[in-house]
Design a protein around this motif. Structure first.
Motif, PDB file in Angstrom:
ATOM      1  N   PRO A   1       0.851  -1.188   0.000  1.00 56.12           N
ATOM      2  CA  PRO A   1       0.000   0.000   0.000  1.00 56.12           C
ATOM      3  C   PRO A   1       0.891   1.244   0.000  1.00 56.12           C
ATOM      4  N   THR A   2       0.404   2.299  -0.586  1.00 51.98           N
ATOM      5  CA  THR A   2       1.172   3.544  -0.585  1.00 51.98           C
ATOM      6  C   THR A   2       1.218   4.090   0.829  1.00 51.98           C
ATOM      7  N   GLY A   3       2.406   4.400   1.281  1.00 47.46           N
ATOM      8  CA  GLY A   3       2.575   5.075   2.564  1.00 47.46           C
ATOM      9  C   GLY A   3       2.708   6.564   2.307  1.00 47.46           C
TER      10      GLY A   3
ATOM     11  N   ASN B   1       6.858  11.266   9.815  1.00 43.22           N
ATOM     12  CA  ASN B   1       6.137  10.107  10.331  1.00 43.22           C
ATOM     13  C   ASN B   1       5.465   9.422   9.150  1.00 43.22           C
ATOM     14  N   ASN B   2       5.370   8.096   9.198  1.00 46.15           N
ATOM     15  CA  ASN B   2       4.778   7.341   8.097  1.00 46.15           C
ATOM     16  C   ASN B   2       3.359   6.908   8.442  1.00 46.15           C
ATOM     17  N   TYR B   3       2.459   7.054   7.466  1.00 49.35           N
ATOM     18  CA  TYR B   3       1.053   6.723   7.625  1.00 49.35           C
ATOM     19  C   TYR B   3       0.566   5.931   6.422  1.00 49.35           C
ATOM     20  N   PHE B   4      -0.490   5.125   6.628  1.00 49.84           N
ATOM     21  CA  PHE B   4      -1.192   4.445   5.548  1.00 49.84           C
ATOM     22  C   PHE B   4      -2.641   4.892   5.587  1.00 49.84           C
ATOM     23  N   LYS B   5      -3.307   4.842   4.438  1.00 45.11           N
ATOM     24  CA  LYS B   5      -4.736   5.145   4.415  1.00 45.11           C
ATOM     25  C   LYS B   5      -5.483   4.021   5.129  1.00 45.11           C
ATOM     26  N   LEU B   6      -6.352   4.377   6.058  1.00 46.93           N
ATOM     27  CA  LEU B   6      -7.139   3.392   6.793  1.00 46.93           C
ATOM     28  C   LEU B   6      -7.984   2.556   5.841  1.00 46.93           C
TER      29      LEU B   6
ATOM     30  N   LYS C   1      -4.340   1.735  -5.269  1.00 48.61           N
ATOM     31  CA  LYS C   1      -3.444   2.250  -6.293  1.00 48.61           C
ATOM     32  C   LYS C   1      -2.158   2.705  -5.616  1.00 48.61           C
ATOM     33  N   ASP C   2      -1.030   2.241  -6.131  1.00 47.55           N
ATOM     34  CA  ASP C   2       0.254   2.642  -5.575  1.00 47.55           C
ATOM     35  C   ASP C   2       0.657   3.964  -6.204  1.00 47.55           C
TER      36      ASP C   2
END
Length: 82
Positions: A23-25, A31-36, A71-72
Motif C-alpha cells: 500500500p502507498t505510505g 512520520n509514516n502513515y497508511f490510508k485506513l 493504487k500505488d
C-alpha cells in the motif's frame, strides 16, 4: 499545511496472511502513515466516512481481503516490483 508525500521508502513492510503487500505510505512531518481504507481493504473490513458525525466507521463484518482499488501512487515506473 503540512505536505503528505506518497512514498514506498519506509522502514515498515506490510504483510497480510504471509504475503507482502505494497500500500502507498505517506510521509507527513517525518512520520509514516497508511490510508485506513487501504488497510481495511487488505485485511477485509470496510471503512466509511460518516459526514454527519465527521468520523470514520469501521464495519464489523469481514469480507475477503483484496488488493482491488489500492493504487500505488508512490511508484509510477511499471518495471518496479509491486
Amino acid at each position: 499545511m503540512v505536505p503528505a508525500i506518497p512514498t514506498r521508502d519506509m522502514s515498515q513492510t506490510v504483510y497480510v496472511d504471509g504475503t507482502r503487500v505494497y500500500p502507498t505510505g505517506y510521509n507527513i512531518a517525518d512520520n509514516n502513515y497508511f490510508k485506513l481504507r487501504d488497510i481495511g481493504t487488505l485485511v477485509g473490513f470496510g471503512v466509511e466516512r460518516n459526514n454527519e458525525t465527521q468520523t470514520a466507521e469501521i464495519s464489523t463484518e469481514r469480507t475477503a481481503p483484496s488488493t482491488a482499488g489500492i493504487k500505488d501512487e508512490a511508484v509510477s515506473d511499471a518495471s518496479l516490483p509491486r
